[in-house]
Design a protein around this motif. Structure first.
Motif, short mmCIF file in Angstrom:
data_model
loop_
_atom_site.label_atom_id
_atom_site.label_comp_id
_atom_site.label_asym_id
_atom_site.label_seq_id
_atom_site.Cartn_x
_atom_site.Cartn_y
_atom_site.Cartn_z
N ILE A 174 0.85 -1.46 -0.07
CA ILE A 174 -0.10 0.31 0.09
C ILE A 174 1.08 1.45 -0.42
O ILE A 174 0.86 2.22 -0.99
N SER A 175 2.13 1.24 1.08
CA SER A 175 2.58 2.17 0.51
C SER A 175 4.70 1.90 0.41
O SER A 175 5.00 1.95 1.44
N PRO A 176 4.84 2.07 -0.99
CA PRO A 176 5.82 1.60 -1.40
C PRO A 176 7.48 2.33 -0.76
O PRO A 176 8.68 1.89 -0.78
N ASP A 177 6.54 3.83 -0.37
CA ASP A 177 8.43 4.10 -0.02
C ASP A 177 8.17 4.15 1.72
O ASP A 177 9.35 4.68 1.93
N SER A 178 7.38 3.59 2.11
CA SER A 178 8.06 3.69 3.52
C SER A 178 8.41 2.24 4.20
O SER A 178 8.83 1.51 3.64
N GLU A 179 9.79 2.35 4.93
CA GLU A 179 10.61 1.40 5.60
C GLU A 179 9.77 0.77 6.38
O GLU A 179 9.27 0.84 7.82
N VAL A 183 0.34 4.45 -6.65
CA VAL A 183 1.01 5.36 -6.34
C VAL A 183 1.01 6.26 -7.39
O VAL A 183 1.24 7.61 -7.33
N GLN A 184 1.40 6.31 -8.53
CA GLN A 184 1.77 6.77 -9.93
C GLN A 184 0.65 7.50 -10.39
O GLN A 184 1.23 8.25 -11.52
N THR A 222 -3.90 10.66 -4.46
CA THR A 222 -3.25 11.19 -3.34
C THR A 222 -1.83 10.58 -2.40
O THR A 222 -2.58 9.67 -1.65
N TYR A 223 -0.58 10.69 -3.01
CA TYR A 223 0.50 9.94 -1.95
C TYR A 223 1.04 10.37 -1.44
O TYR A 223 1.81 11.00 -2.16
N THR A 224 1.47 11.26 -0.44
CA THR A 224 2.42 11.88 0.19
C THR A 224 2.91 11.78 1.51
O THR A 224 2.37 11.32 2.74
N ALA A 225 4.14 12.88 2.27
CA ALA A 225 4.51 12.05 3.17
C ALA A 225 3.78 13.09 4.85
O ALA A 225 3.83 14.02 3.88
N VAL A 226 2.88 12.76 5.65
CA VAL A 226 2.51 13.92 6.72
C VAL A 226 3.03 13.57 7.86
O VAL A 226 3.33 12.88 8.98
#
Length: 444
Positions: A349-354, A387-388, A393-397
């Motif tokens: 769901i969130s590919p940028d999350s570590e 997310v592409q 909308t996909y962003t760090a908050v």
């Protein structure tokens, strides 16, 4: 080649490695084979010269078919097995008994079998004193946390907790710890054995890569702090239990100006929360993680032939560079904030999350035709490609606030780490990162 029927308690005359297969031969010439992927670890033998190999026999193709644990003593160590050699880690060596929580109702109800066939033999083979607790109700883990785990943590007593459950078991523990006003002197170390349906935290830290992964982490892994978010809810919000038939207050003081639930995985509203809530029944749980897809189809294609529901509410969020933003419309389909990359083994769901990273990410899309919404969800199973898409909308908050504008209670349900909370009419929810770190997870 998988392990074959063989008396692993017999004397092993030779143990030879060929490729990723360990071939063991008895004095009578009988042979057994162990695939390297099924090896949990290799320990120096305590009573004999040589080494002890711990491994799984007959693990299935999926994570629900764990097989059972076996051990054998080998006289010498093939060089290719050297990476598997370990000593007991600190979290399995302290004098306090390891606490094992068996969540009897999680997922398809496999926790008792996993304990009997995998965890209990593992601890017994290693000579580790342990105490098992089977859940009797939805409050068992919370009650244990208040009466035992929190007290030990405040006293500075080392404790390892093996948790056989889904994400809900973890949130039960952390909610007790973060709501306590006592001073935590020593965080408990929690080892996850995924027995739920989605198992988002376990999947995100790599415990769903194979049937041996949980035991490998327990034997070869180490502790890491767990990032947490706080979900602050308007007064009157309630926990939904017993397949939606009952409500519980979130805190002992329901008339307070607000209430808080702590989570480590995900908070959602809209399609995700609705499908988790609708599929939280005994009948749905029989289907494992497929229950989510089944419930999603029913929400996207209502039986009365109408379009999917348009969730009504105002959403504002604060980006990591300090900008406060509001979604373009007050109509929504998918609203989610996550601290982890995966909600299921393959649902990225969130590919940028570590894994165990500290950044919260917001994912959102507005009302879409059912086919398009299903396409986006399918893309999440294809390496997080959703997310592409321009509609997402996909962003760090840093923070997120939802002001609900729904009349029907069904559309005011939110999901916090698998738990369902209903927000009262006209209510609100706020999410923020929690600076304290009071728990540790044993990761690979």
């Amino acid at each position: 080649m998988a392990p074959v029927p063989f008396d692993w308690d017999t004397e092993i005359r030779t143990a030879e490695a060929t490729g990723d297969i360990l071939q063991c031969t008895s004095p009578t010439g009988a042979q057994g084979y162990i695939h390297f992927t099924n090896i949990i670890g290799v320990l120096p033998s305590t009573s004999l010269s040589g080494y002890q190999v711990l491994f799984l026999v007959n693990p299935g193709e999926n994570d629900e078919e764990l097989g059972y644990l076996e051990k054998t003593d080998i006289p010498s160590l093939p060089p290719s097995l050297s990476p598997f050699v370990v000593q007991l880690p600190d979290h399995l060596r302290h004098s306090e008994p390891v606490q094992v929580i068996i969540s009897t109702l999680s997922g398809t109800g496999s926790a008792q079998t996993v304990f009997r066939d995998i965890i209990e033999p593992f601890l017994s083979l290693l000579g580790i004193n342990h105490q098992a607790h089977e859940t009797q109700s939805t409050q068992t883990i919370s009650d244990l946390s208040r009466s035992q785990f929190l007290e030990r943590a405040c006293a500075g007593t080392p404790q390892t907790i093996i948790l056989l459950s889904g994400d809900g078991g973890l949130v039960d523990i952390l909610d007790v710890f973060y709501k306590s006003t006592q001073s935590i002197q020593r965080p408990p170390q929690i080892a996850l054995v995924p027995c739920g349906t989605g198992n988002a935290m376990a999947s995100s830290i790599g415990l769903r890569s194979g049937p041996a992964s949980s035991l490998v982490a327990l034997l070869r892994g180490g502790p890491s702090p767990v990032p947490i978010f706080a979900a602050t809810l308007s007064p009157g919000s309630q926990l939904v239990i017993n397949e939606g038939r009952q409500r519980l207050p979130i805190s002992p003081e329901p008339a307070a100006s607000h209430q808080t639930i702590y989570g480590a995985v995900v908070a959602s509203w809209g399609l995700h929360a609705a499908l988790v809530a609708d599929s939280d029944t005994v009948e749905y749980r029989k289907f494992g993680s497929e229950r989510f897809k089944m419930a999603a189809k029913e929400l996207l294609y209502p039986s009365d032939g109408t379009a999917p529901h348009r969730f009504q509410g105002k959403i504002t969020y604060l980006t990591i560079d300090g900008q406060e933003k509001t979604t373009e419309s007050d109509e929504h389909m998918y609203v989610l904030a996550s601290l982890v990359p995966r909600l299921e083994k393959d649902f990225l769901i969130s590919p940028d999350s570590e894994p165990l990273g500290e950044q919260m990410r917001f994912l959102h899309f507005g009302p879409l035709p059912a086919e398009e919404a299903m396409r986006l969800m399918t893309l999440a199973y294809q390496g997080g490609q959703h997310v592409q898409e321009a509609t997402v909308t996909y962003t760090a908050v840093e923070q997120l606030r939802i002001e609900f504008q729904e009349d029907l209670e069904r559309w005011r349900r939110v999901c916090i780490d698998g738990k369902i909370v209903v927000i009262e009419k006209g209510g609100w929810l706020e999410l923020r990162k929690e600076p304290r770190q009071l728990l540790q997870i044993i990761k690979p």
